[in-house]
Design a protein around this motif. Structure first.
Motif, mmCIF file in Angstrom:
data_model
loop_
_atom_site.group_PDB
_atom_site.id
_atom_site.type_symbol
_atom_site.label_atom_id
_atom_site.label_comp_id
_atom_site.label_asym_id
_atom_site.label_seq_id
_atom_site.Cartn_x
_atom_site.Cartn_y
_atom_site.Cartn_z
ATOM 1 N N ILE A 83 10.468 91.863 -15.943
ATOM 2 C CA ILE A 83 10.461 92.424 -17.289
ATOM 3 C C ILE A 83 11.445 91.651 -18.158
ATOM 4 O O ILE A 83 12.602 91.444 -17.771
ATOM 5 C CB ILE A 83 10.876 93.918 -17.261
ATOM 6 C CG1 ILE A 83 10.055 94.680 -16.206
ATOM 7 C CG2 ILE A 83 10.737 94.546 -18.651
ATOM 8 C CD1 ILE A 83 8.570 94.701 -16.443
ATOM 9 N N GLU A 131 20.719 85.839 -14.577
ATOM 10 C CA GLU A 131 20.276 87.147 -15.093
ATOM 11 C C GLU A 131 20.372 88.160 -13.955
ATOM 12 O O GLU A 131 19.492 88.219 -13.097
ATOM 13 C CB GLU A 131 18.825 87.091 -15.603
ATOM 14 C CG GLU A 131 18.603 86.179 -16.793
ATOM 15 C CD GLU A 131 17.222 86.333 -17.423
ATOM 16 O OE1 GLU A 131 16.408 87.135 -16.920
ATOM 17 O OE2 GLU A 131 16.967 85.645 -18.426
ATOM 18 N N GLU A 133 19.814 91.602 -12.217
ATOM 19 C CA GLU A 133 18.801 92.638 -12.426
ATOM 20 C C GLU A 133 18.772 93.576 -11.228
ATOM 21 O O GLU A 133 19.025 93.166 -10.095
ATOM 22 C CB GLU A 133 17.406 92.000 -12.599
ATOM 23 C CG GLU A 133 17.445 90.866 -13.625
ATOM 24 C CD GLU A 133 16.137 90.544 -14.305
ATOM 25 O OE1 GLU A 133 15.122 91.214 -14.013
ATOM 26 O OE2 GLU A 133 16.150 89.615 -15.138
ATOM 27 N N ASP A 162 17.541 86.830 -11.531
ATOM 28 C CA ASP A 162 16.389 86.165 -12.157
ATOM 29 C C ASP A 162 16.869 84.829 -12.701
ATOM 30 O O ASP A 162 17.035 84.647 -13.908
ATOM 31 C CB ASP A 162 15.823 87.070 -13.254
ATOM 32 C CG ASP A 162 14.671 86.416 -13.998
ATOM 33 O OD1 ASP A 162 14.121 85.418 -13.485
ATOM 34 O OD2 ASP A 162 14.335 86.901 -15.095
ATOM 35 N N LYS A 181 11.191 80.117 -14.110
ATOM 36 C CA LYS A 181 11.956 81.077 -13.310
ATOM 37 C C LYS A 181 11.524 81.067 -11.851
ATOM 38 O O LYS A 181 11.841 81.997 -11.109
ATOM 39 C CB LYS A 181 11.785 82.471 -13.911
ATOM 40 C CG LYS A 181 12.473 82.623 -15.275
ATOM 41 C CD LYS A 181 12.003 83.874 -16.010
ATOM 42 C CE LYS A 181 12.784 84.131 -17.289
ATOM 43 N NZ LYS A 181 14.009 84.918 -17.071
HETATM 44 ZN ZN ZN Z 1 15.037 88.490 -16.258
#
Ligand code: ZN
Length: 294
Positions: A83, A131, A133, A162, A181
């Motif tokens: 997301i 990132e 998460e 991420d 990614k």
């Molecule tokens: Zn992310």
């Protein structure tokens, strides 16, 4: 319970941490009924959790955890949903509007999945960003489930990174998330799956978990992200409900639920991971990941 992937085998963590903790091999303890692979547990999650409830008190540790042997608690999911822009402060730092009815959804290709500790190669010519998460792992097949019932389809939560390469992400006529990614080891997950009841027994709120990450080299650590899942625009159950409006989620599938603010892209000037730096990533109540970049 804490469910880990230790050297490719499902183990229940009974005590201690990722180095030296005590665990029970599930295939051995269940006399081959469950495991050794993690996917077989998600395929019969209700049967497995029923067995754990009856067997748990009689389990004796037969595995000493070695963090170098820990893998992703779902190593080969059929799908990985991720997301974007799910925290307002992160949307603001990247210059995007806050999503209201549907968050941006992309995939991290499953070949990018790796375990909670190790080395990650920086793609040449790239700007690799972090990132933190919370990752939700799906327990039961679901399609068009309501937000109210969505937690019932979650096997548990894990810490995720991420990792994102921003040059290729922004290179085309429109941002492309999937490839940028999905470099090798760009989807660390671990150090284990923690069930929601285990989190709550330990005094954590499944809808308000603290998450963050820090970059270090040597003794100094710089905390770059420090957020809480209560600030998610689409909460974990609402995210699962939204995803399941379209796709059928399957046992073992992985959902990266979005990152709070503090990514390198949002800094002035932007700052990315450098060779020799180590990234520590945590969710309080679940655990920690640690990766060094080369
Ligand atoms: Zn992310």
């Amino acid at each position: 319970m804490r469910l880990a992937n230790h050297d490719g085998r499902a183990v229940l963590v009974l005590s201690g941490g990722p180095d030296g903790g005590k665990a029970a091999d599930i295939a051995t303890a269940s006399q081959g009924r469950f495991g050794p692979d993690l996917a077989s547990l998600y395929a019969d999650w209700d049967g497995f959790t029923t067995w754990v409830r009856t067997a748990l008190t009689g389990l004796s540790p037969d595995v000493v955890l070695d963090r170098a042997l820990l893998g992703s608690p779902s190593p080969y999911p059929s799908q990985v949903a991720a997301i974007g822009l799910n925290y307002a402060d992160h949307a603001a730092e990247t210059g995007y509007e806050v999503p209201t009815t549907l968050p941006p959804v992309f995939t991290k290709f499953p070949s990018a999945i790796t375990g909670p500790y190790g080395e990650v190669t920086l793609p040449p010519g790239g700007n690799t960003d972090w990132e933190v998460e919370v990752v939700a792992i799906i327990a039961r097949e679901c399609h068009q489930v309501s937000e109210d019932s969505a937690w019932d389809y979650v096997a548990g939560l894990a810490v995720g990174q991420d990792l994102s390469e921003r040059v290729s992400q922004m290179a085309g006529p429109a941002p492309q998330f999937g490839l940028a990614k999905s470099f090798p080891k760009f989807a660390p997950i671990g150090p284990w799956l923690v069930t929601v009841d285990e989190l709550e027994t330990a005094g954590h709120d499944r809808d308000d978990l603290a998450l963050g990450c820090a970059i270090g080299s040597g003794q100094e650590w710089d905390t770059v992200q420090d957020g809480r899942t209560s600030k998610l625009i689409f909460s974990i159950p609402r995210t699962i409900a939204k995803l399941s409006e379209v796709i059928t989620l399957r046992p073992g599938d992985v959902v990266f639920t979005g990152t709070p603010d503090g990514v390198g892209l949002g800094m002035n000037p932007p700052r990315f991971l450098r060779s020799g730096e180590t990234l520590r990533t945590w969710v309080k109540g679940i655990g920690e990941l640690e990766h060094t970049f080369r």
